[in-house]
Design a protein around this motif. Sequence first.
Motif, short mmCIF file in Angstrom:
data_model
loop_
_atom_site.label_atom_id
_atom_site.label_comp_id
_atom_site.label_asym_id
_atom_site.label_seq_id
_atom_site.Cartn_x
_atom_site.Cartn_y
_atom_site.Cartn_z
N CYS A 67 40.80 4.35 36.19
CA CYS A 67 42.23 4.75 36.40
C CYS A 67 43.05 4.83 35.15
CB CYS A 67 42.80 3.65 37.32
SG CYS A 67 43.06 2.13 36.51
N CYS A 68 42.39 4.27 33.99
CA CYS A 68 43.18 4.86 32.75
C CYS A 68 42.84 6.25 32.02
CB CYS A 68 42.39 3.85 31.71
SG CYS A 68 43.10 2.24 32.30
N SER A 69 44.16 6.61 31.30
CA SER A 69 43.72 7.91 30.59
C SER A 69 44.82 7.70 29.54
CB SER A 69 44.42 9.04 31.46
OG SER A 69 45.86 8.74 31.93
N ASP A 70 44.19 8.57 28.38
CA ASP A 70 44.95 8.58 26.94
C ASP A 70 45.49 9.87 27.02
OD1 ASP A 70 44.24 5.90 26.31
OD2 ASP A 70 42.39 6.58 25.64
N LYS A 71 46.70 10.05 26.37
CA LYS A 71 47.61 11.23 26.40
C LYS A 71 47.82 11.51 24.84
CE LYS A 71 48.67 12.28 31.18
NZ LYS A 71 49.75 12.55 31.84
N GLN A 72 47.72 12.44 24.44
CA GLN A 72 48.21 12.87 23.14
C GLN A 72 49.25 13.94 22.91
OE1 GLN A 72 45.00 13.83 20.31
NE2 GLN A 72 45.86 12.43 18.53
N LEU A 73 50.32 13.66 22.38
CA LEU A 73 51.30 14.72 22.15
C LEU A 73 51.50 15.08 20.61
CD1 LEU A 73 53.69 16.38 23.29
CD2 LEU A 73 55.43 14.49 22.68
N VAL A 74 51.20 16.38 20.59
CA VAL A 74 51.19 16.79 18.99
C VAL A 74 52.30 17.59 18.66
CG1 VAL A 74 49.80 18.00 17.31
CG2 VAL A 74 48.59 16.64 18.82
N VAL A 75 53.16 17.45 17.71
CA VAL A 75 54.31 18.44 17.48
C VAL A 75 53.83 18.94 15.87
CG1 VAL A 75 56.73 18.15 16.98
CG2 VAL A 75 55.98 16.76 18.66
N GLU A 76 53.79 19.99 15.87
CA GLU A 76 53.47 20.71 14.72
C GLU A 76 54.67 21.20 14.02
OE1 GLU A 76 50.81 21.57 13.16
OE2 GLU A 76 49.37 20.36 14.87
N GLY A 77 54.70 20.85 12.85
CA GLY A 77 55.83 21.10 11.80
C GLY A 77 55.51 22.73 11.39
N GLN A 78 56.52 23.26 10.84
CA GLN A 78 56.73 24.49 10.39
C GLN A 78 55.87 24.74 8.98
OE1 GLN A 78 60.59 26.28 9.90
NE2 GLN A 78 59.83 28.39 9.87
#
Length: 138
Positions: A67-78
Amino acid sequence: MKKVFHKISSVCLALIVLLSTVSFTIDSHYCGDTLVDSSLFGHVETCGMDKQLSRNDCQSEVQDDSCCSDKQLVVEGQDDLKMSFNTLNFEQQVFVVSFVHSYINLFETLDSHIVPFRDYTPPYLVRNVQKLHETYLI
């Protein structure tokens, strides 16, 4: 007041440039629909439900219906802040060169001993105006 405003605006612009070029990653671990841990730096802590089950000493397998999940949010710079002078067209190059030339010439020092009436002779005095009107500065 003008200097303070100038300093504040320059710090704000520097922070805007810094924040627009920085890239970062946010890792999150969810157990079902509940957020267990979120991390900006490093690894996230898990809830412990996604551990491997060992049947024998030689074999180990991961649970398939976790039931577990890992999420990754990547914010790219200019990345492309530096604009090459070669990518400008001819009109833009002419504008940049003329602006720089006029800006540099703006701060040239002037001669401190300028006498604007140096080339002119004084007028011929026909009569003494102060004596004529009998007005004297005391």
